[in-house]
Design a protein around this motif. Structure first.
Motif, PDB file in Angstrom:
ATOM      1  N   PHE A 289     -14.969 -31.931 -74.845  1.00 14.83           N
ATOM      2  CA  PHE A 289     -15.218 -33.358 -74.609  1.00 14.83           C
ATOM      3  C   PHE A 289     -16.521 -33.554 -73.810  1.00 14.83           C
ATOM      4  N   GLU A 290     -16.680 -32.747 -72.748  1.00 21.84           N
ATOM      5  CA  GLU A 290     -17.874 -32.860 -71.908  1.00 21.84           C
ATOM      6  C   GLU A 290     -19.132 -32.503 -72.703  1.00 21.84           C
ATOM      7  N   THR A 291     -18.998 -31.478 -73.558  1.00 26.45           N
ATOM      8  CA  THR A 291     -20.150 -31.067 -74.364  1.00 26.45           C
ATOM      9  C   THR A 291     -20.561 -32.176 -75.319  1.00 26.45           C
ATOM     10  N   GLU A 292     -19.577 -32.759 -76.013  1.00 28.87           N
ATOM     11  CA  GLU A 292     -19.864 -33.832 -76.957  1.00 28.87           C
ATOM     12  C   GLU A 292     -20.480 -35.047 -76.259  1.00 28.87           C
ATOM     13  N   GLU A 293     -19.972 -35.345 -75.074  1.00 28.77           N
ATOM     14  CA  GLU A 293     -20.483 -36.499 -74.312  1.00 28.77           C
ATOM     15  C   GLU A 293     -21.949 -36.286 -73.923  1.00 28.77           C
TER      16      GLU A 293
ATOM     17  N   LYS B   8     -28.291 -26.738 -86.263  1.00 28.32           N
ATOM     18  CA  LYS B   8     -28.347 -26.504 -84.820  1.00 28.32           C
ATOM     19  C   LYS B   8     -29.060 -27.668 -84.127  1.00 28.32           C
ATOM     20  N   LEU B   9     -28.798 -27.784 -82.827  1.00 22.43           N
ATOM     21  CA  LEU B   9     -29.439 -28.822 -82.012  1.00 22.43           C
ATOM     22  C   LEU B   9     -30.873 -28.397 -81.697  1.00 22.43           C
TER      23      LEU B   9
ATOM     24  N   GLY C 268     -20.335 -23.838 -69.463  1.00 23.89           N
ATOM     25  CA  GLY C 268     -18.939 -23.871 -69.025  1.00 23.89           C
ATOM     26  C   GLY C 268     -18.336 -25.249 -69.130  1.00 23.89           C
ATOM     27  N   LEU C 269     -18.715 -25.999 -70.186  1.00 24.64           N
ATOM     28  CA  LEU C 269     -18.217 -27.364 -70.361  1.00 24.64           C
ATOM     29  C   LEU C 269     -17.067 -27.382 -71.363  1.00 24.64           C
ATOM     30  N   SER C 270     -16.196 -28.370 -71.194  1.00 24.57           N
ATOM     31  CA  SER C 270     -15.124 -28.565 -72.179  1.00 24.57           C
ATOM     32  C   SER C 270     -15.735 -29.164 -73.436  1.00 24.57           C
TER      33      SER C 270
ATOM     34  N   ASN D 107     -21.222 -24.893 -79.674  1.00 27.41           N
ATOM     35  CA  ASN D 107     -20.421 -23.887 -78.981  1.00 27.41           C
ATOM     36  C   ASN D 107     -21.260 -23.087 -77.992  1.00 27.41           C
ATOM     37  N   GLU D 108     -22.496 -22.778 -78.378  1.00 30.96           N
ATOM     38  CA  GLU D 108     -23.364 -22.018 -77.480  1.00 30.96           C
ATOM     39  C   GLU D 108     -23.653 -22.812 -76.193  1.00 30.96           C
TER      40      GLU D 108
END
Length: 479
Positions: free
Chosen positions: A63-67, A85-86, A59-61, A52-53
């Motif tokens: 889907f875009e974040t997961e990709e 966390k990543l 400013g990604l959706s 989420n952070e």
């Protein structure tokens, strides 16, 4: 002529063996990453982050974040830590040198290049193709062991001096140098010797105002000139001739040349006396111009052309046919004569000046010393040295003015006389000194001496003029 209280009295080219190699190698280069990939890694490098952070910051959706995250995890650059966390993997941590830096990815690339190394100190060299000739120079020898291991030495020096080669432009332009950290060699895969060629080292021999030899300058192309100077000194010792001062004095007396004789002192010549003579000649618009050094040196050849110019202009305007009139150039029996690539340039300019589209102004004829028509070694050597001009060259039986005097004669118009003085007690190589004259009496006097020698013979079947070098070399080749 005189600069910093010294003057160049000879200029000689020494030919140092060099070899050209084809080198196949791999190198490591850093490159930047795409925008999203770079900044994600930079953020996580500062501190581990949640999905989420990252989504909120960029400013990604969802889907875009997961990709984006999946792509980095598949590359082995992101992982999930014990807090969910990543975080960066060890692999990705190596992309950074400090917090906040841009990540740099190192990759290995293959490349190939051709580089020429001289074989004494294995300096990488560049040389104009028209000078890559074993002619008009004194060859230097390197140890046979160096020749046998030259490929391994070239590979070693390539690795050690990779960045230097990159800076000097010896490596392919495709190697990217835009990164703050330069590419570095990873491995040398193969080194193959392509050919051997000469590396031309031009050495200027100088004397001070008292005529004492000055230490030779180092060669700009070599990092360390010490070994080259040692080779040159050894070579010169082998070529050294006994003093010929008595024969030189005899030649000067024959030509009634008191001016040149007056330059000599206990060491060689007095530059101050020579300088005073040159100044007087210029101020009095004399028909004589004193010379120091080879006639084919830049300064001396310019003086010769300046003296020839009004004569040739007058011939060009005249209705007289000069096609059969020779400009004679007699070379001395001196081991250093012609050992410069500048001789080729002088011969070219001499031929060019001898004719125009409309008219022949003179026919050049160069005489080189041989011991006779059976002197196979000298004939073939001269044929190699003067291969582009052999139809204008003839053999001349050694002995013209004891082999110590060089003459250029345009009959009735101009003469150049250079005495090649050997004085091993003071100087490592011969010292050419003499004059150009347009004085009719001097030109006539020297012309008569030349004519008498050219038409003479040392025995019934041994004429002094041995004939065309082209024919002599052709006869030798057929035998």
């Amino acid at each position: 002529m005189i600069n910093d209280n010294k003057a160049t009295y000879h200029e000689i080219d020494f030919l140092l063996p060099a070899q050209r190699f084809n080198i196949q190698f791999s190198y490591v280069s850093e490159k930047g990453l795409p925008f999203i990939r770079e900044f994600m890694l930079r953020m996580v490098h500062v501190a581990p982050m949640t999905r989420n952070e990252i989504s909120t910051y960029f400013g990604l959706s969802k889907f875009e974040t997961e990709e984006a995250i999946s792509d980095l995890m598949e590359r082995g650059e992101l992982t999930i830590n014990e807090f969910g966390k990543l975080a960066l993997t060890e692999k990705a941590k190596d992309y950074f040198t400090d917090i906040g830096d841009s990540p740099k990815l190192s990759e290995v690339y293959d490349a190939a290049t051709s580089i020429t190394y001289e074989l004494l100190g294995f300096n990488s060299i560049k040389q104009a193709g028209d000078k890559a000739s074993w002619h008009n120079g004194i060859s230097l020898d390197v140890e046979s062991a160096v020749l046998s291991r030259s490929e391994s030495e070239a590979g070693k020096h390539f690795q050690i001096h990779f960045h230097e080669l990159l800076d000097k432009g010896f490596l392919p332009k495709s190697i990217d140098q835009s990164s703050a950290n330069k590419p570095s060699v990873y491995t040398v895969n193969s080194v193959n010797r392509l050919k051997q060629l000469p590396f031309r080292l031009t050495s200027r021999f100088e004397i001070d105002m008292d005529g004492l030899a000055v230490e030779r300058d180092d060669f700009e192309a070599l990092k360390d000139s010490g070994k080259a100077h040692e080779l040159i000194t050894d070579k010169l010792m082998g070529l050294s001739k006994r003093s010929n001062l008595a024969e030189i004095a005899k030649a000067m007396a024959m030509l009634d040349d008191k001016e040149t004789l007056g330059f000599f002192n206990n060491h060689s010549i007095c530059l101050k006396s020579l300088e005073h003579q040159r100044t007087a000649e210029e101020q009095e618009s004399s028909k004589r111009c004193s010379l120091l050094g080879p006639i084919y040196s830049d300064e001396n050849w310019d003086l010769l052309e300046a003296s020839l110019a009004p004569i040739l202009q007058e011939r060009l305007s005249s209705k007289t046919d000069f096609a059969q009139e020779q400009l004679i150039w007699i070379a001395p029996s001196d081991p250093y004569w012609g050992k410069s690539y500048k001789l080729q340039a002088a011969l070219s300019r001499l031929l060019t000046a001898g004719s125009t589209k409309k008219k022949k102004l003179y026919e050049p004829r160069v005489y080189v010393p041989v011991s006779g028509v059976d002197d196979r070694s000298s004939i073939l050597q001269w044929d190699r040295e003067l291969k582009d001009y052999t139809k204008h060259v003839s053999g001349l039986l050694e002995g013209f003015m004891d082999g110590n005097v060089e003459v250029i004669l345009l009959e009735g118009e101009l003469v150049v006389v250079l005495y090649h003085v050997s004085y091993p007690e003071s100087l490592p190589v011969s010292l050419p000194i003499g004059f150009i004259s347009t004085d009719k009496n001097v030109v006539k006097s020297v012309g008569e001496i030349i004519k008498e020698y050219l038409s003479g013979q040392s025995a019934f079947d041994k004429p002094h003029d041995c004939g065309s070098l082209k024919e002599l070399s052709s006869n030798k080749s057929r035998k």
